[in-house]
Design a protein around this motif. Structure first.
Motif, mmCIF file in Angstrom:
data_model
loop_
_atom_site.group_PDB
_atom_site.id
_atom_site.type_symbol
_atom_site.label_atom_id
_atom_site.label_comp_id
_atom_site.label_asym_id
_atom_site.label_seq_id
_atom_site.Cartn_x
_atom_site.Cartn_y
_atom_site.Cartn_z
ATOM 1 N N LEU A 145 37.763 49.379 39.588
ATOM 2 C CA LEU A 145 36.879 49.292 38.433
ATOM 3 C C LEU A 145 37.955 48.791 37.265
ATOM 4 O O LEU A 145 38.945 49.125 37.017
ATOM 5 N N VAL A 146 37.186 47.751 36.636
ATOM 6 C CA VAL A 146 37.857 47.002 35.579
ATOM 7 C C VAL A 146 37.034 46.830 34.298
ATOM 8 O O VAL A 146 35.774 46.536 34.550
ATOM 9 N N GLU A 147 37.332 47.300 33.064
ATOM 10 C CA GLU A 147 36.716 47.098 32.050
ATOM 11 C C GLU A 147 36.888 45.723 31.419
ATOM 12 O O GLU A 147 37.902 45.147 30.958
ATOM 13 N N ILE A 148 35.813 44.896 31.282
ATOM 14 C CA ILE A 148 35.886 43.598 30.486
ATOM 15 C C ILE A 148 35.568 43.824 29.076
ATOM 16 O O ILE A 148 34.519 44.320 28.872
ATOM 17 N N PRO A 149 36.616 43.674 28.203
ATOM 18 C CA PRO A 149 36.265 44.011 26.888
ATOM 19 C C PRO A 149 35.180 43.092 26.124
ATOM 20 O O PRO A 149 34.680 41.969 26.654
ATOM 21 N N ALA A 150 34.731 43.427 24.926
ATOM 22 C CA ALA A 150 33.795 42.826 24.339
ATOM 23 C C ALA A 150 34.286 41.123 24.001
ATOM 24 O O ALA A 150 35.478 41.277 23.321
ATOM 25 N N GLU A 199 27.385 33.217 23.580
ATOM 26 C CA GLU A 199 26.807 34.467 23.898
ATOM 27 C C GLU A 199 27.758 35.551 23.814
ATOM 28 O O GLU A 199 28.826 35.369 23.892
ATOM 29 N N LYS A 200 27.281 36.503 22.796
ATOM 30 C CA LYS A 200 28.146 37.575 22.461
ATOM 31 C C LYS A 200 27.984 38.685 23.630
ATOM 32 O O LYS A 200 26.687 39.051 23.849
ATOM 33 N N ARG A 201 29.001 39.377 24.186
ATOM 34 C CA ARG A 201 29.013 40.341 25.219
ATOM 35 C C ARG A 201 29.581 41.452 24.710
ATOM 36 O O ARG A 201 30.739 41.479 24.354
ATOM 37 N N ASP A 202 28.874 42.563 24.783
ATOM 38 C CA ASP A 202 29.667 43.893 24.763
ATOM 39 C C ASP A 202 30.445 44.278 25.996
ATOM 40 O O ASP A 202 30.384 43.713 26.837
ATOM 41 N N ALA A 203 31.397 45.191 25.750
ATOM 42 C CA ALA A 203 32.225 45.421 26.809
ATOM 43 C C ALA A 203 31.445 45.985 27.863
ATOM 44 O O ALA A 203 30.601 46.689 27.965
ATOM 45 N N PHE A 204 31.893 45.742 29.191
ATOM 46 C CA PHE A 204 31.241 46.128 30.339
ATOM 47 C C PHE A 204 32.305 46.426 31.431
ATOM 48 O O PHE A 204 32.967 45.545 31.630
ATOM 49 N N ARG A 205 31.705 47.220 32.442
ATOM 50 C CA ARG A 205 32.810 47.471 33.658
ATOM 51 C C ARG A 205 32.321 46.586 34.698
ATOM 52 O O ARG A 205 31.120 46.297 35.303
ATOM 53 N N VAL A 206 33.248 46.027 35.685
ATOM 54 C CA VAL A 206 33.066 45.396 36.863
ATOM 55 C C VAL A 206 33.748 46.322 38.013
ATOM 56 O O VAL A 206 34.902 46.842 37.794
ATOM 57 N N LEU A 207 32.864 46.052 38.963
ATOM 58 C CA LEU A 207 33.765 46.467 40.152
ATOM 59 C C LEU A 207 34.135 45.336 41.108
ATOM 60 O O LEU A 207 33.245 44.490 41.487
ATOM 61 N N CYS A 208 35.509 45.150 41.408
ATOM 62 C CA CYS A 208 35.820 44.097 41.965
ATOM 63 C C CYS A 208 37.104 44.227 43.103
ATOM 64 O O CYS A 208 37.631 45.377 43.013
ATOM 65 N N ARG A 209 37.450 43.238 43.426
ATOM 66 C CA ARG A 209 38.595 43.090 44.512
ATOM 67 C C ARG A 209 39.316 42.050 44.060
ATOM 68 O O ARG A 209 38.751 40.826 43.773
ATOM 69 N N ARG A 210 41.021 42.203 43.736
ATOM 70 C CA ARG A 210 41.762 41.352 42.992
ATOM 71 C C ARG A 210 42.631 40.747 44.069
ATOM 72 O O ARG A 210 43.046 41.355 44.943
ATOM 73 N N ASP A 260 54.891 34.372 35.423
ATOM 74 C CA ASP A 260 55.736 32.910 35.773
ATOM 75 C C ASP A 260 55.231 32.399 36.888
ATOM 76 O O ASP A 260 55.209 31.061 36.943
ATOM 77 N N SER A 261 54.431 32.991 37.951
ATOM 78 C CA SER A 261 54.044 32.501 39.153
ATOM 79 C C SER A 261 52.621 32.423 39.342
ATOM 80 O O SER A 261 52.036 31.747 40.242
ATOM 81 N N ALA A 262 52.001 33.637 38.994
ATOM 82 C CA ALA A 262 50.536 33.765 39.526
ATOM 83 C C ALA A 262 49.612 34.519 38.607
ATOM 84 O O ALA A 262 50.140 35.147 37.574
ATOM 85 N N PHE A 263 48.528 34.344 38.592
ATOM 86 C CA PHE A 263 47.700 35.402 37.736
ATOM 87 C C PHE A 263 46.508 36.048 38.572
ATOM 88 O O PHE A 263 46.411 35.715 39.951
ATOM 89 N N PRO A 264 46.156 37.267 38.296
ATOM 90 C CA PRO A 264 45.106 37.799 39.073
ATOM 91 C C PRO A 264 43.647 37.197 39.043
ATOM 92 O O PRO A 264 43.251 36.921 37.895
ATOM 93 N N TYR A 265 43.054 36.868 40.323
ATOM 94 C CA TYR A 265 41.746 36.668 40.403
ATOM 95 C C TYR A 265 40.906 37.579 41.118
ATOM 96 O O TYR A 265 41.129 38.091 42.093
ATOM 97 N N GLY A 266 39.731 37.887 40.451
ATOM 98 C CA GLY A 266 38.895 39.030 41.053
ATOM 99 C C GLY A 266 37.316 38.252 41.400
ATOM 100 O O GLY A 266 37.028 37.401 40.928
ATOM 101 N N ILE A 267 36.876 39.227 42.582
ATOM 102 C CA ILE A 267 35.464 38.679 42.928
ATOM 103 C C ILE A 267 34.785 40.213 42.576
ATOM 104 O O ILE A 267 35.304 41.069 43.187
ATOM 105 N N GLY A 268 33.878 40.069 41.870
ATOM 106 C CA GLY A 268 33.130 41.287 41.493
ATOM 107 C C GLY A 268 31.582 41.214 41.107
ATOM 108 O O GLY A 268 31.074 40.087 41.103
ATOM 109 N N VAL A 269 31.189 42.530 40.606
ATOM 110 C CA VAL A 269 29.814 42.502 40.075
ATOM 111 C C VAL A 269 29.750 43.479 38.940
ATOM 112 O O VAL A 269 30.804 44.521 38.656
ATOM 113 N N PRO A 270 29.072 43.310 38.134
ATOM 114 C CA PRO A 270 28.619 44.452 36.955
ATOM 115 C C PRO A 270 28.368 45.790 37.636
ATOM 116 O O PRO A 270 27.507 45.792 38.533
#
Length: 292
Positions: free
Chosen positions: A220-225, A132-143, A197-207
């Motif tokens: 607010l974070v933009e998820i690219p296409a 599935e191809k997705r255009d860019a969209f914004r999510v509201l999240c907590r990271r 080197d030690s961690a990565f950001p994980y978010g819980i969010g919604v469109p």
């Protein structure tokens, strides 16, 4: 065959550099993968992290040298990356159950053998997925920063984060700003491209639906296409997630025309009933076609 040979190249790289500082990004590059996805795949398949593998191999070789050649403990400690004889001795005793000095005198030690990849005929099962191809969209999240993949450690941290956000009202505030017509559920988001080197950001969010944002710690974070491979995941969580992800890395990627892209990895949860035996969710992995 590229996937299998890539993993073997990564293992060979680690083995060749056990007496040096190992660049895990280079190991991942040998496997034609990102550092995040390679380390996650490795932990899923082996049950221990790449760092643990390196540590156990180094301690195995150190014990062999102490028994066979009797070098000074400090020389062996420095050779295998320890800053002091004390830190080496502690790690050595935890792994082998005896001290380096006792190993030199012939005490029984453990051996952790080198990993190698073998092609075994498995499968005969169907695995549902769609592209599935997705255009860019914004999510509201907590990271939250989550420790890089270490067996089940990252999964446990993420589960606790979901419980925390459910209990403190974060989920409710997110849902008030959600446009579920874009994606029908809450999102777990692995920002794998931002791993250090030690961690990565994980978010819980919604469109995001454009409503005023009231909750603290939300961004607010933009998820690219991207192009995604989307996999249905059925059964109670997190067991169903582990099972499906293992199938993805052992069956889908070795046999498909796709490889990991550089995008975020999404988990789509349509409901909170994650303990239901018939629970359904989806894993979305950014992919690109393999170079020919």
């Amino acid at each position: 065959m590229d996937w299998i040979s890539g993993i073997q190249r990564a293992l060979d790289y680690v083995e060749e550099h056990l007496t040096e500082e190992i660049d895990y990004r280079e190991a991942a590059r040998q496997a034609c993968s990102s550092s995040f996805h390679f380390q996650r795949m490795f932990a899923m398949l082996c049950g221990f992290s790449l760092g643990d593998y390196t540590r156990m191999r180094r301690l195995t070789l150190a014990a062999q040298e102490l028994r066979q050649h009797g070098p000074k403990v400090i020389d062996t400690a420095l050779k295998y990356g320890y800053d002091s004889p004390e830190s080496f001795s502690r790690a050595f005793a935890r792994f082998h159950g005896v001290s380096p000095s006792e190993a030199r005198r012939g005490a029984t030690v453990k051996s952790f053998s080198r990993l190698s990849v073998k092609l075994i005929l498995t499968g005969g099962r169907t695995m549902d997925y769609r592209i599935e191809k997705r255009d860019a969209f914004r999510v509201l999240c907590r990271r939250k920063q989550v420790a890089k993949p270490q067996g089940d450690t990252a999964t446990e941290e993420i589960s606790k984060f979901w419980s925390q956000c459910s209990g403190d009202g974060t989920i409710e505030k997110l849902c008030a700003c959600a446009d579920f017509s874009k994606l029908g559920g809450l999102l777990g988001i692995c920002f794998s491209g931002e791993m250090d080197d030690s961690a990565f950001p994980y978010g819980i969010g919604v469109p995001y639906n454009g409503a005023p944002i009231t909750g603290e710690g939300l961004e607010l974070v933009e998820i690219p296409a991207y192009t995604y491979a989307v996999f249905p995941c059925r059964g109670p969580m997190p067991e169903a997630f582990r099972r499906t992800y293992t199938q993805i890395v052992t069956e889908f990627f070795p046999q498909s025309n796709y490889e990991y892209g550089n995008g975020a990895e999404l988990e789509l949860y349509p409901s909170a009933d994650t303990g239901n035996p018939d629970y359904y969710c989806e894993i979305w992995i950014a992919v690109k076609e393999k170079a020919r």
